[in-house]
Design a protein around this motif. Structure first.
Motif, mmCIF file in Angstrom:
data_model
loop_
_atom_site.group_PDB
_atom_site.id
_atom_site.type_symbol
_atom_site.label_atom_id
_atom_site.label_comp_id
_atom_site.label_asym_id
_atom_site.label_seq_id
_atom_site.Cartn_x
_atom_site.Cartn_y
_atom_site.Cartn_z
ATOM 1 N N LEU A 21 0.859 -1.179 0.000
ATOM 2 C CA LEU A 21 0.000 0.000 0.000
ATOM 3 C C LEU A 21 0.893 1.227 0.000
ATOM 4 O O LEU A 21 1.605 1.499 0.968
ATOM 5 C CB LEU A 21 -0.913 -0.002 1.224
ATOM 6 N N TRP A 31 -4.165 6.557 -1.222
ATOM 7 C CA TRP A 31 -3.357 5.347 -1.068
ATOM 8 C C TRP A 31 -3.655 4.393 -2.220
ATOM 9 O O TRP A 31 -4.806 4.201 -2.592
ATOM 10 C CB TRP A 31 -3.657 4.671 0.270
ATOM 11 N N GLU A 32 -2.601 3.791 -2.756
ATOM 12 C CA GLU A 32 -2.712 2.867 -3.877
ATOM 13 C C GLU A 32 -2.291 1.468 -3.428
ATOM 14 O O GLU A 32 -1.200 1.295 -2.870
ATOM 15 C CB GLU A 32 -1.827 3.301 -5.042
ATOM 16 N N LEU A 33 -3.135 0.497 -3.697
ATOM 17 C CA LEU A 33 -2.812 -0.888 -3.371
ATOM 18 C C LEU A 33 -2.292 -1.581 -4.631
ATOM 19 O O LEU A 33 -3.013 -1.720 -5.619
ATOM 20 C CB LEU A 33 -4.048 -1.616 -2.836
ATOM 21 N N CYS A 48 -7.495 3.621 -1.940
ATOM 22 C CA CYS A 48 -8.068 3.705 -0.591
ATOM 23 C C CYS A 48 -7.922 5.131 -0.047
ATOM 24 O O CYS A 48 -6.942 5.819 -0.342
ATOM 25 C CB CYS A 48 -7.357 2.738 0.363
ATOM 26 N N PRO A 51 -5.168 3.837 5.075
ATOM 27 C CA PRO A 51 -4.751 2.436 5.219
ATOM 28 C C PRO A 51 -5.775 1.581 5.946
ATOM 29 O O PRO A 51 -5.817 0.363 5.749
ATOM 30 C CB PRO A 51 -3.446 2.546 6.017
ATOM 31 N N ASN A 54 -8.304 -0.360 3.625
ATOM 32 C CA ASN A 54 -7.870 -1.519 2.853
ATOM 33 C C ASN A 54 -8.116 -2.790 3.657
ATOM 34 O O ASN A 54 -7.619 -2.929 4.771
ATOM 35 C CB ASN A 54 -6.377 -1.389 2.512
ATOM 36 N N ARG A 57 -4.992 -7.242 4.306
ATOM 37 C CA ARG A 57 -3.929 -6.971 5.272
ATOM 38 C C ARG A 57 -2.869 -8.079 5.290
ATOM 39 O O ARG A 57 -1.706 -7.805 5.535
ATOM 40 C CB ARG A 57 -4.513 -6.813 6.678
ATOM 41 N N THR A 60 0.657 -8.060 3.219
ATOM 42 C CA THR A 60 0.628 -6.697 2.689
ATOM 43 C C THR A 60 1.556 -5.804 3.504
ATOM 44 O O THR A 60 1.555 -5.848 4.732
ATOM 45 C CB THR A 60 -0.800 -6.124 2.719
ATOM 46 N N LEU A 62 2.642 -1.948 4.437
ATOM 47 C CA LEU A 62 2.234 -0.544 4.441
ATOM 48 C C LEU A 62 3.498 0.295 4.250
ATOM 49 O O LEU A 62 4.369 0.354 5.121
ATOM 50 C CB LEU A 62 1.541 -0.193 5.750
ATOM 51 N N TYR A 139 -1.429 -4.782 9.566
ATOM 52 C CA TYR A 139 -0.498 -5.001 8.460
ATOM 53 C C TYR A 139 0.672 -5.871 8.905
ATOM 54 O O TYR A 139 1.181 -5.736 10.016
ATOM 55 C CB TYR A 139 0.005 -3.669 7.906
ATOM 56 N N SER A 145 8.062 4.157 1.422
ATOM 57 C CA SER A 145 7.535 4.204 0.054
ATOM 58 C C SER A 145 8.640 4.403 -0.980
ATOM 59 O O SER A 145 8.605 3.805 -2.062
ATOM 60 C CB SER A 145 6.504 5.329 -0.064
#
Length: 313
Positions: A21, A31-33, A48, A51, A54, A57, A60, A62, A139, A145
């Protein structure tokens, strides 16, 4: 890249896949999954608001925004990576990045380069306070990121996260510095911040000669002119590519999330221990009851035998 988003939220992953995410470029796409790994290429499957929205989990990660993770490039007079875990906290304390109290700092690092008897590491440090939406306990993992972005070699790259500009600098193929800029456009303040960051890194021998400035966002001609005046490098513009999983994951679990997970794990073990005790207790009671029944039956047989033999005498 064509941004196609599935309308239904993904509930499970195929074998070999993992989801991440990532913070989106704007407030409308917060937020992009993304689903990574497996046979297919990286795929954007959901947008989303937070977080917490979403539902996928398990398996996944974060990926925290660069605005939530402080970057500290460091030269360490050591080449044995096993020693870094003890050396980095001392550097954090010297720079006032060690939290107050007994709670240790949450950080992780990547080795960027080694020269002679010293090593250059990029350290990511969580601040004492994080945005409330980051405290998502379910998560599996927390990372940065910027570590999921495929930055070009020896370049300064600018992209957007949550309506703010972010910058990353690579030393050769390795990410060595990242920062969330103060605004969402190339303003005089942003230009000054970029110039100061580049100068400070060069003074510490952290930078190697940069080859270009890469834009993963659209800017106006006036902004491009201002950027070109501050950074005399070729400026290129491309669409932001899909994320790529880093070779080595970071562990940036917020302290409150870690404490909550430890509390849940402790309660889980307490419940299991209580259940095991109850099972053992019930088995013991059942054994004692069975022994009592068997003993009673045996006593009844003895009494019956005694009664029969007494009458025959």
């Amino acid at each position: 890249m064509v941004r196609t988003v599935k309308t239904k939220a993904v509930r499970s992953l195929a074998k070999g896949q993992r989801a991440v995410l990532l913070p989106g470029p704007t407030g409308a796409e917060s937020w992009e999954l993304w689903v990574l790994g497996g046979k297919a290429s990286a795929e954007l499957v959901q947008i989303c608001a937070t977080p917490l929205d979403n539902r996928l989990r398990k398996n996944t990660t974060l990926a925290l925004p660069v605005s939530q993770v402080f970057c500290l490039p460091l030269w360490l007079n050591e080449t044995d990576a096993k020693q870094f875990a003890g050396m980095i906290p001392l550097q954090l304390e010297l720079r006032g990045l060690q939290p107050r109290g007994t709670e240790p700092a949450v950080f992780d690092w990547t080795v960027v380069a080694q020269e002679g008897t010293r090593s250059l590491v990029m350290v990511g440090v969580l601040p004492a306070a994080l945005a409330p939406e980051i405290h998502a306990e379910a998560y599996d993992a927390f990372d940065l990121s910027a570590r999921y972005r495929p930055f070009p070699e020896s370049a300064l790259t600018i992209w957007r996260e949550h309506d703010r500009l972010a910058v990353a600098i690579t030393r050769g193929p390795n990410l060595v510095y990242y920062q969330a800029l103060a605004e969402g456009q190339i303003t005089p303040r942003v230009v000054q911040d970029l110039s100061c960051a580049q100068a400070a890194l060069a003074m510490q021998d952290i930078l190697t000669p940069l080859q270009k400035v890469l834009l993963w966002t659209e800017i106006s001609p006036e902004e491009r002119t201002a950027l070109q005046g501050a950074l005399p490098l070729p400026i290129e513009q491309e669409e932001c590519p899909p994320p790529v999983a880093p070779r080595q994951t970071w562990k940036l679990t917020p302290s409150t999330v870690g404490e909550a997970k430890r509390t849940r794990a402790s309660r889980r073990w307490q419940r299991r221990a209580l259940a095991a005790f109850l099972v053992v207790y019930l088995l013991a009671v059942a054994w004692m009851a069975s022994r009592l029944v068997l003993t009673s039956l045996h006593v009844d047989e003895l009494r019956k035998w005694q009664s029969e033999h007494t009458q025959s005498l």
